[in-house]
Design an enzyme around this catalytic site. Structure first.
Site, PDB file in Angstrom:
ATOM      1  N   CYS A  98       0.819  -1.204   0.000  1.00 49.89           N
ATOM      2  CA  CYS A  98       0.000   0.000   0.000  1.00 49.89           C
ATOM      3  C   CYS A  98       0.862   1.267   0.000  1.00 49.89           C
ATOM      4  O   CYS A  98       1.462   1.584  -1.012  1.00 49.89           O
ATOM      5  CB  CYS A  98      -0.999  -0.043   1.149  1.00 49.89           C
ATOM      6  SG  CYS A  98      -2.360   1.104   0.865  1.00 49.89           S
ATOM      7  N   HIS A 229      -3.763  -5.354   1.269  1.00 44.90           N
ATOM      8  CA  HIS A 229      -3.005  -5.610   2.505  1.00 44.90           C
ATOM      9  C   HIS A 229      -2.965  -7.098   2.866  1.00 44.90           C
ATOM     10  O   HIS A 229      -3.833  -7.578   3.602  1.00 44.90           O
ATOM     11  CB  HIS A 229      -3.654  -4.855   3.663  1.00 44.90           C
ATOM     12  CG  HIS A 229      -3.418  -3.386   3.634  1.00 44.90           C
ATOM     13  ND1 HIS A 229      -2.341  -2.784   4.247  1.00 44.90           N
ATOM     14  CD2 HIS A 229      -4.122  -2.384   3.054  1.00 44.90           C
ATOM     15  CE1 HIS A 229      -2.397  -1.477   4.061  1.00 44.90           C
ATOM     16  NE2 HIS A 229      -3.470  -1.205   3.338  1.00 44.90           N
ATOM     17  N   GLU A 231      -1.067  -8.505   4.999  1.00 43.79           N
ATOM     18  CA  GLU A 231      -0.832  -8.669   6.448  1.00 43.79           C
ATOM     19  C   GLU A 231      -2.128  -8.569   7.256  1.00 43.79           C
ATOM     20  O   GLU A 231      -2.139  -8.903   8.435  1.00 43.79           O
ATOM     21  CB  GLU A 231       0.202  -7.639   6.934  1.00 43.79           C
ATOM     22  CG  GLU A 231      -0.310  -6.231   7.233  1.00 43.79           C
ATOM     23  CD  GLU A 231      -0.630  -5.378   6.002  1.00 43.79           C
ATOM     24  OE1 GLU A 231      -0.577  -5.905   4.873  1.00 43.79           O
ATOM     25  OE2 GLU A 231      -0.946  -4.188   6.180  1.00 43.79           O
TER      26      GLU A 231
HETATM   27  N1  GLN Z   1      -3.267   1.824   3.814  1.00 43.84           N
HETATM   28  C1  GLN Z   1      -2.361   2.607   3.281  1.00 43.84           C
HETATM   29  O1  GLN Z   1      -1.178   2.308   3.269  1.00 43.84           O
HETATM   30  C2  GLN Z   1      -2.852   3.939   2.759  1.00 43.84           C
HETATM   31  C3  GLN Z   1      -1.978   4.491   1.711  1.00 43.84           C
HETATM   32  C4  GLN Z   1      -2.153   5.984   1.491  1.00 43.84           C
HETATM   33  N2  GLN Z   1      -2.104   6.711   2.729  1.00 43.84           N
HETATM   34  C5  GLN Z   1      -3.444   6.251   0.731  1.00 43.84           C
HETATM   35  O2  GLN Z   1      -4.428   6.609   1.330  1.00 43.84           O
HETATM   36  O3  GLN Z   1      -3.469   6.112  -0.474  1.00 43.84           O
END
Ligand code: GLN
Length: 266
Positions: A98, A229, A231
């Site tokens: 992410c 994600h 994890e």
């Molecule tokens: N869950 C995250 O890593 C969010 C990634 C980033 N802050 C976004 O909103 O795009």
């Protein structure tokens, strides 16, 4: 089996480092969360690790653009570290989850070697609907050299981001990437959904990404970034419908990715 050591890189605003380190440890690795400023003070710390992982979150508040500031910091102060993990002797792995993928994209390591009709071959842009989106998505794995996706066909994982729409600068970039197996992970239509290059409707493709791209790797398959994600789905009971299943799998879908990373060093 030698236990690989994982550097889980933290920065102000990182918020998935604990879970990511835990996932690697459950898979058999030794994971340490290290602040970027500690590495800048002591760059030789990098030599302790075989895997570099950039976890999710909001590094530096997503200011300017998500991942931009951390990528700039790495380029300015830790280019040797990045080069060692991305290139080096080809004996290390890099995973960006992410916000971590956003950093890898801004660094250019996921689009290395690609034709660049404008200033970058590809980027991550705002989700089509212009908001942060948080939901579970079906994913399909394309034919790919990606070390982390070995033997995986499908996954069901949460995604949670605002700037996750993969946009390529040209059709040629996408064709080259697909030819090299770099369009490794795609949003798919349900559990049986196949790889589809036509953009699927929301919410199947939650951000409008070109070719439903959810994750891309470098040409070697050792460097991988994905927006969902893994994890957050390492245990069966993290599945949103686990109470309705008659039998539970041993692990959640994301676990195989971390095990693949550990097994690569066996
Ligand atoms: N869950 C995250 O890593 C969010 C990634 C980033 N802050 C976004 O909103 O795009």
């Amino acid at each position: 089996m030698p236990q690989p050591r994982v550097l889980v890189l933290r920065a102000p605003g990182t918020n998935c480092d604990e879970e990511t380190a835990f996932a690697f440890e459950q898979a058999g690795a030794i994971a340490e969360r290290v602040h970027v400023n500690r590495l800048i003070e002591n760059p030789a710390l990098k030599d302790r690790y075989q895997v570099l992982c950039l976890p999710g979150g909001f590094s530096y508040g997503d200011d300017i653009a998500a991942g931009r500031i951390l990528a700039t910091k790495l380029r300015q102060h830790l280019s040797d570290l990045v080069d060692t993990f991305v290139h080096g002797n080809g004996d290390r792995l890099v995973l960006g989850i992410c916000n971590g993928m956003q950093v890898l994209m801004r660094l250019g390591v996921l689009t290395e070697g690609l034709p660049s009709p404008v200033d970058a071959p590809a980027t991550l842009s705002w989700n089509d609907h212009g908001r942060f989106e948080d939901r579970w998505v079906h994913l399909a794995v394309d034919k790919t050299p990606c070390v982390f996706l070995k033997g995986i066909e499908r996954m069901y994982l949460p995604m949670a981001h605002a700037e996750g729409k993969f946009v390529a600068a040209s059709a040629e970039v996408l064709e080259t990437m697909q030819g090299e197996g770099r369009l490794a992970l795609r949003y798919a239509d349900g559990e049986q959904g196949a790889i589809d290059n036509n953009v699927l409707p929301f919410p199947l493709n939650p951000n409008g990404a070109d070719a439903n791209i959810a994750g891309v790797c470098d040409a070697t398959g050792r460097v991988f970034g994905l927006m969902p994600h893994p994890e957050r789905h390492i245990e069966a009971t993290q599945h949103p419908f686990w109470t309705r299943r008659s039998e539970q799998p041993e692990f959640g879908d994301g676990m195989a990715m971390f095990k693949n990373a550990v097994d690569w060093f066996a």
